[in-house]
Design a protein around this motif. Structure first.
Motif, PDB file in Angstrom:
ATOM      1  N   SER A   7      38.446  24.602  44.153  1.00  0.00           N
ATOM      2  CA  SER A   7      39.221  24.687  45.394  1.00  0.00           C
ATOM      3  C   SER A   7      40.339  25.707  45.273  1.00  0.00           C
ATOM      4  N   ALA A   8      40.815  25.971  44.057  1.00  0.00           N
ATOM      5  CA  ALA A   8      41.828  27.009  43.868  1.00  0.00           C
ATOM      6  C   ALA A   8      41.292  28.356  44.335  1.00  0.00           C
ATOM      7  N   ILE A   9      40.079  28.661  43.942  1.00  0.00           N
ATOM      8  CA  ILE A   9      39.460  29.924  44.372  1.00  0.00           C
ATOM      9  C   ILE A   9      39.209  29.916  45.873  1.00  0.00           C
ATOM     10  N   ARG A  10      38.724  28.793  46.407  1.00  0.00           N
ATOM     11  CA  ARG A  10      38.460  28.714  47.857  1.00  0.00           C
ATOM     12  C   ARG A  10      39.749  28.909  48.647  1.00  0.00           C
ATOM     13  N   HIS A  31      51.469  30.366  31.246  1.00  0.00           N
ATOM     14  CA  HIS A  31      50.803  29.460  32.192  1.00  0.00           C
ATOM     15  C   HIS A  31      49.386  29.935  32.522  1.00  0.00           C
ATOM     16  N   LYS A  32      48.889  30.901  31.769  1.00  0.00           N
ATOM     17  CA  LYS A  32      47.527  31.427  31.920  1.00  0.00           C
ATOM     18  C   LYS A  32      47.300  32.062  33.286  1.00  0.00           C
ATOM     19  N   ILE A  33      48.371  32.619  33.855  1.00  0.00           N
ATOM     20  CA  ILE A  33      48.256  33.379  35.101  1.00  0.00           C
ATOM     21  C   ILE A  33      47.817  34.794  34.754  1.00  0.00           C
ATOM     22  N   GLU A  34      46.791  35.276  35.441  1.00  0.00           N
ATOM     23  CA  GLU A  34      46.268  36.612  35.175  1.00  0.00           C
ATOM     24  C   GLU A  34      47.211  37.667  35.756  1.00  0.00           C
ATOM     25  N   VAL A  35      47.546  38.655  34.936  1.00  0.00           N
ATOM     26  CA  VAL A  35      48.434  39.748  35.319  1.00  0.00           C
ATOM     27  C   VAL A  35      47.736  41.064  34.982  1.00  0.00           C
ATOM     28  N   SER A  62      43.304  35.180  43.710  1.00  0.00           N
ATOM     29  CA  SER A  62      41.988  34.591  43.447  1.00  0.00           C
ATOM     30  C   SER A  62      41.783  34.463  41.940  1.00  0.00           C
ATOM     31  N   GLN A  63      42.252  33.350  41.400  1.00  0.00           N
ATOM     32  CA  GLN A  63      42.126  33.062  39.974  1.00  0.00           C
ATOM     33  C   GLN A  63      42.277  31.557  39.781  1.00  0.00           C
ATOM     34  N   GLN A  96      44.278  29.794  38.181  1.00  0.00           N
ATOM     35  CA  GLN A  96      45.655  29.315  38.232  1.00  0.00           C
ATOM     36  C   GLN A  96      46.330  29.691  39.564  1.00  0.00           C
ATOM     37  N   TYR A  97      45.577  29.691  40.637  1.00  0.00           N
ATOM     38  CA  TYR A  97      46.146  30.048  41.939  1.00  0.00           C
ATOM     39  C   TYR A  97      47.337  29.168  42.300  1.00  0.00           C
ATOM     40  N   ARG A  98      47.247  27.887  41.999  1.00  0.00           N
ATOM     41  CA  ARG A  98      48.357  27.001  42.362  1.00  0.00           C
ATOM     42  C   ARG A  98      49.616  27.310  41.554  1.00  0.00           C
ATOM     43  N   MET A  99      49.463  27.782  40.328  1.00  0.00           N
ATOM     44  CA  MET A  99      50.631  28.225  39.575  1.00  0.00           C
ATOM     45  C   MET A  99      51.170  29.533  40.136  1.00  0.00           C
ATOM     46  N   VAL A 100      50.289  30.394  40.642  1.00  0.00           N
ATOM     47  CA  VAL A 100      50.736  31.623  41.305  1.00  0.00           C
ATOM     48  C   VAL A 100      51.592  31.258  42.513  1.00  0.00           C
TER      49      VAL A 100
END
Length: 840
Positions: free
Chosen positions: A378-381, A412-416, A429-430, A432-436
């Protein structure tokens, strides 16, 4: 095997039933596994157990039991081990790497997984994040023993269907501080009087870690090694369920989730988490506590709005975080309105909830796995539904502050990813979207108005990062670490002078190091343009200048010291061969002034807010490398303040006598600098140390009082406090306190109701809240319009030949406000040069 362990094993020739108060229902136990009582030499609850003995016991279990293995995940500031005991059936332990990989597949959004009924659920039983809430670590010992020694069918079922990860003490430094206190004052017979020393720790108490940080607020901010170690571990394991065991006031009972309704209008965590799962598990806890006659409550007081708790961060990682609060005995036995509360009683409730968590998790493991899989999908959706495809950010002048922010994203494993023009981009779109969302989104609408903690946490604002949402995404290479993010040109040798950018976050640390090595360093109080390596370069306010010929050290020694400082702190430094500049002032101008070494002290002890004091200590220790003398209030009358030129008073309830107040005021008048924060600023204004004023409520005596229901009083009055918002200020970047900033718009964190009126001196208000100050967090309309908008955030007021720097807000909040740390560091290093202009 140690002699101690051999002795214990020889002694354990029979099953120990002495503490059936806790685990009678889980017999039979293996006789080869020593109970905590046998190993420690006293029954659980008879004394508080030191952290090293807790670790020793778990280590012993990992040796004698084929159900357990001990891993280290870090060390505390004071060097204590952070450990995790992994427990499951012998068969699961043998196949753990393969089981773990099957488990982690549920966190990958692109994985198409069929139900796996044979897969054990992963449960993290985590204890004692607040050191003086000790019952849960004792419960951890009982839980570990039960799971490694019991052959009861119920326990064997949990072992077959779960991988249990026992973190016995999240905050060992604080726990040992409290343990020594409680055991030191323990009476025989026990003293139940709440006034006894056993029940009343001395400042700062054991709640916090070494630097007096609340580790239960640090999961999101990741400032301390305890939290960073736990986060690295967490993102390796992604448990389905995480417990967070606490204690509360002695006069209460027991709390478990569900919590208060979620405070955000549109919370980023799925409703299924805080409604369905919490209620499902809550039914298990109610039955278990009913069975032992314990009173409890739910849905009150506590909320999971802030994402940095141990009970809320797992909710943003596809797991279920669960909060427990036990009324504390604050020692071994204490009198309450309900009778007497004992340490063993508090331990039993925590132990009961521990085992019950396993029961609920095992019986609902298929649901938990389905939820975890849906969470990441659901994070990706959700990201794909949003018009925002990413967030772009950068900073051309302060690479080290930018590096610190990227480090926060990566942990937090957020893609940068790299973008063009030296900027970076975070795609939405990753997984960890909710952390973004947590890092970048801000809010101004809420369904609740009273918060247990902060209502604002957009981390990008903590770092004063200028970011913007983007609708199209262009990304370069992915950033995997921060080691090579800051690359400065090596300093070149000069026979004349060196210039150092003050814009960089690490520049104060460079200044401190050079001064400690005996160099005389000056600061520029006006910008200028100089020739560097044949190219013109503009230097901002605060630029440091190190002349060569006037030093007591040789040119070779000076060059070496600068090179060492640059290598350590990666701050831009430049060699210049002339004092004649292209534009602005020259290097011999009176606007370039030598700085005295800062000799700083801070009042601590009874009445002082330990969190804020610890934040100052931590900042100077870990980022600047400058010692600070911490003066206990009890020693005030013996202190020679003339040894210092800067004194810090953080928020607190100060009770200085008239004579003591005179001592401080006379010291400031000699030309020294007093820095006050929050309620300390309010206090000195009320005591008339300075001629500044507070903005006070405009009472309307003609307005009729509106009658309200008594039951609503706590909520109605509570919302008038400012639990934690992010506000926009307008900063005077030409003022020494504003040096190093390029943009006058600066976010600040406000979690108090200190409302400073702008100074009557037109040059003394350094930062004022803007006409549109709200960035993030809940604030009432009255507080916004009547207090915040007209108020000042930072004022400097004269006192004799000295000055008082008054912060309304905390520039060092939780060690994470990199964006406003500079204001405080400017006050330390440049405050000595502030002379408030006056009209004749």
């Amino acid at each position: 095997m140690s002699k101690t362990l051999v002795g214990v094993l020889l002694f354990c020739t029979q099953v120990f039933y002495a503490q059936d108060y806790f685990f009678k229902k889980y017999h039979p136990f293996q006789s080869k596994i020593p109970s905590p009582e046998a190993y420690l030499g006293y029954p659980i609850g008879a004394h508080h157990t030191r952290h090293d003995r807790i670790v020793d016991y778990l280590e012993m279990l990992s040796v004698v039991s084929d159900r357990a293995s001990l891993i280290n995940y870090g060390r505390t500031h004071e060097g204590r081990r952070l450990v995790m005991l992994v427990i499951s059936s012998p068969e699961n332990m043998e196949a753990l790497p393969e089981i773990k990989e099957r488990h982690l597949a549920y966190t990958r959004p692109n994985a198409s997984l069929a139900p796996d009924p044979e897969l054990p659920v992963f449960v993290n039983l985590a204890y004692n994040v607040h050191g003086n809430e000790p019952s849960s670590s004792e419960a951890a010992l009982l839980t570990a023993y039960t799971l490694t020694a019991s052959n009861n069918p119920e326990i064997l079922n949990y072992l077959n269907n779960a991988v249990i990860l026992v973190d016995p003490t999240i905050n060992p430094d604080g726990r040992d501080r409290h343990t020594h206190w409680a055991n030191m004052y323990q009476g025989n017979p026990l003293v139940i009087d709440p006034q006894d020393a056993e029940h009343n720790e001395y400042w700062p108490g054991g709640r916090t870690n070494h630097y007096w940080f609340d580790l239960n607020r640090d999961w999101l901010l990741a400032i301390n090694p305890e939290s960073r170690g736990k986060l690295n571990w967490y993102h390796e394991w992604y448990p389905n369920v995480v417990t967070d065991f606490h204690e509360m006031g002695t006069q209460s009972t027991y709390f478990f989730e569900p919590m208060k309704i979620n405070g955000s209008l549109n919370p980023i965590m799925p409703r299924e988490n805080y409604e369905d799962l919490n209620n499902l598990f809550g039914e298990y806890y109610s039955k278990a506590l009913d069975s032992i006659g314990s009173l409890y409550f739910t849905k009150e007081v506590f909320d999971g709005t802030y994402p940095g708790y141990g009970s809320s961060y797992p909710d943003l990682q596809g797991g279920l975080g669960l909060l427990f609060e036990q009324a504390s005995s604050r020692g071994h036995k204490q009198k309450t309105a309900f009778g007497e509360i004992t340490f063993p009683f508090t331990i039993r409730n925590q132990y009961t909830s521990s085992i019950t968590t396993l029961k609920a998790a095992v019986e609902n493991k298929d649901y938990l796995y389905q939820y975890q899989q849906d969470f990441f999908k659901s994070a990706i959706r959700n990201a794909e539904k949003s018009k925002i495809k990413g967030y772009r950010f950068g900073d051309a002048y302060d690479k080290n502050r930018l590096k610190a922010f990227i480090d926060k994203l990566l942990i937090h494993k957020i893609e940068v990813y790299k973008a063009d023009n030296g900027e970076y981009v975070v795609p939405t779109s990753q997984p960890q979207y909710r952390m973004v969302q947590t890092v970048f989104e801000t809010y101004d609408k809420y369904r609740d108005s009273v918060y247990y903690d902060a209502s604002a946490w957009s981390v990008a604002n903590f770092y004063n990062i200028k970011y913007r949402p983007v609708n199209t995404l262009k990304r370069g290479d992915q950033i995997s670490g921060t080691d090579n993010l800051v690359k400065v040109q090596p300093i070149q040798r000069s026979e004349y002078a060196y210039l150092i950018d003050w814009d960089d976050y690490n520049a104060p640390a460079v200044l401190n190091q050079l001064q400690s090595e005996g160099l005389v360093v000056s600061a520029s109080f006006k910008p200028f343009t100089a020739v560097v390596a044949g190219v013109s370069k503009t230097f901002n306010y605060g630029t440091l200048m190190v002349p060569v010929s006037l030093q007591k050290k040789s040119p070779d020694e000076i060059f070496a010291l600068l090179g060492q400082a640059q290598k350590k702190f990666q701050v831009p430094m430049y060699a210049v061969e002339t004092g004649y500049n292209l534009q602005g002032i020259d290097l011999g101008s009176g606007f370039i002034s030598p700085l005295n070494n800062t000799k700083v002290a801070m009042l601590i002890g009874t009445g002082v807010r330990p969190y804020e004091a610890g934040e100052v200590w931590h900042l100077l220790d870990t980022r600047v490398g400058m010692p600070i003398t911490k003066i206990p209030m009890r020693n005030f009358n013996r202190v020679n303040f003339d040894k210092y030129n800067t004194l810090v008073m953080v928020s607190g309830n100060y009770s200085l006598t008239d004579k003591q107040q005179t001592v401080v005021k006379d010291w400031v008048k000699k030309g020294n600098t007093l820095i006050t924060i929050g309620t300390a600023s309010e206090w000195i204004i009320k005591k008339k140390w300075v001629k500044e004023k507070l903005i006070e409520s405009k009472a309307d005596s003609t307005k009729a009082t509106v009658r309200q229901p008594y039951v609503d009083a706590r909520e109605n009055l509570g919302k008038e406090s400012v639990g934690g918002i992010i506000a926009r200020t307008d900063l005077d970047i030409s003022h020494p306190l504003g040096f190093g900033y390029r943009n006058p718009t600066l976010p600040v964190y406000k979690n108090n109701t200190v409302w400073l009126a702008p100074s009557q001196n037109e040059y003394a208000t350094v930062a004022k809240y803007s006409s549109d100050p709200h960035i993030d967090g809940f604030i009432t309309k009255r507080n916004l319009e009547e207090f915040l908008k007209p108020a000042a955030s930072l004022i400097v007021s004269p006192m004799g030949s000295g000055r008082v720097v008054m912060f309304a807000d905390n520039p060092n909040f939780r060690g994470s406000w990199y964006g406003t740390n500079r204001l405080f560091l400017n006050a330390l290093f440049l405050g000595q040069k502030i002379n408030i202009p006056k009209r004749n």
